[in-house]
Design an enzyme around this catalytic site. Structure first.
Site, short mmCIF file in Angstrom:
data_model
loop_
_atom_site.label_atom_id
_atom_site.label_comp_id
_atom_site.label_asym_id
_atom_site.label_seq_id
_atom_site.Cartn_x
_atom_site.Cartn_y
_atom_site.Cartn_z
N LYS A 1 -0.95 -0.97 -4.25
CA LYS A 1 -2.12 -0.11 -4.16
C LYS A 1 -1.61 1.31 -4.35
O LYS A 1 -1.00 1.90 -3.46
CB LYS A 1 -2.84 -0.27 -2.83
CG LYS A 1 -4.08 0.61 -2.70
CD LYS A 1 -4.76 0.44 -1.34
CE LYS A 1 -5.97 1.36 -1.21
NZ LYS A 1 -6.62 1.25 0.12
N TYR B 1 0.86 -1.19 0.00
CA TYR B 1 0.00 0.00 0.00
C TYR B 1 0.90 1.23 0.00
O TYR B 1 1.58 1.52 0.98
CB TYR B 1 -0.90 -0.04 1.24
CG TYR B 1 -1.98 1.03 1.29
CD1 TYR B 1 -2.12 2.00 0.31
CD2 TYR B 1 -2.88 1.04 2.34
CE1 TYR B 1 -3.10 2.96 0.38
CE2 TYR B 1 -3.89 2.00 2.42
CZ TYR B 1 -3.99 2.95 1.45
OH TYR B 1 -4.98 3.90 1.52
#
Length: 303
Positions: free
Chosen positions: A163, A135
């Site tokens: 992400k 992320y």
């Protein structure tokens, strides 16, 4: 198996009035997500109130969801810890409880150097067999996973995806130019999702999907089918709602939207509080106006 593509909700954690886990409400939302055509589900992300749920509660949600979906979609557990030791412990716990993958944030509560950030992800990856989504959200978490960091991370076979939440859509092209298809790219910012997919992102790790699963999936499937103008039309309707995701009170915003669409309630754990006053009314106005003009969707799952 996690393909790291399509629509993957970072789902909210549902609570009863006494703020214990509400499994029935959680499963009700999950059912709507699966029927809409999602391609995976993240448990205990930022939107899932990661900071206020325990590891034990995460595993309850994981096991309940695995049982409920019965293999229909992969179930991914979020890791957002302050120490490497705790992150490894949670990764192993998730693997032992049948998680299909992990979403891993940089260290919490400490702004690590590039070297520390690299070693953080490498160490977690070496301590689990599960596939990992990194992320990358320097806007909210103040740590950027740079392309040079990814140059080392891709040497770990189970680091599979990113992400992408830098808010810079040109980063998608930079990732593609440097790593080809080695890293799957998922847009993590609702208000940049359509643009990101047109630039080559593999999917959308979404927020407002929690309240509007069909509209979210419709945009993805229409883009994939090349019916871009239809996707744009839905996206333009969706934008005021999507902007509720890029807000410090995104959890409260989205849970209020879930309440309006019958897919949840607005119960949150402290220190969060439900929306109040003028801000609450502002969000209600957006939700109610959007519901009045909700578009008719094509049979996007048949495309």
């Amino acid at each position: 198996m996690v393909k790291w593509e399509g629509v993957i909700p970072a789902i909210t954690t549902k609570f009863k009035e006494d703020l214990s886990l509400d499994i029935d409400a959680f499963n009700n939302n999950t059912k709507a997500q699966v029927e809409a055509g999602i391609n995976g589900l993240v448990i205990g992300g930022s939107l899932g109130e990661s900071s206020t749920i325990t590891h034990e509660e995460r595993m309850i949600l994981l096991n309940e969801t695995k049982s409920f979906v019965n293999g229909a979609i992969p179930v991914i557990v979020n890791i957002a810890e302050s120490s490497t030791k705790d992150a490894i412990s949670l990764a192993r716990l998730a693997q032992d409880n049948g998680a299909d993958g992990l979403m891993v944030l940089p260290p919490m509560m400490y702004k690590s150097t590039d070297e520390e950030t690299t070693v953080w992800f490498e160490t977690i990856a070496k301590n689990t067999d599960l596939p990992i989504l990194v992320y990358n959200n320097p806007v909210d978490y103040k740590i950027e996973v740079t392309l040079d960091i990814f140059e080392r991370l891709v040497k770990q076979e189970n680091i599979k995806a990113v992400k992408e939440s830098t808010r810079d859509t040109t980063n998608i092209t930079r990732i593609r130019n440097r790593f080809g298809d080695r890293l799957k790219v998922l847009c993590g910012v609702d208000t940049l999702a359509l643009e990101s997919m047109l630039l080559g992102a593999d999917g959308w790790l979404a927020g407002l999907v929690a309240a509007f699963p069909r509209e979210t999936c419709a945009i993805y499937y229409l883009v994939k089918a090349g019916r871009v103008q239809e996707a744009i039309n839905i996206y333009r309707w969706f934008m005021p709602l999507l902007e509720l995701d890029i807000n410090p009170q995104l959890v409260q915003n989205i849970k209020l939207a879930e309440q309006y669409t019958g897919l949840g309630n607005e119960n949150v754990r402290a220190p969060r509080m439900v929306l109040q006053g003028a801000e609450r009314q502002r969000v209600i106005d957006i939700i109610e106006k959007s519901l009045k003009t909700r578009p008719e969707l094509p049979k996007y799952l048949d495309l």
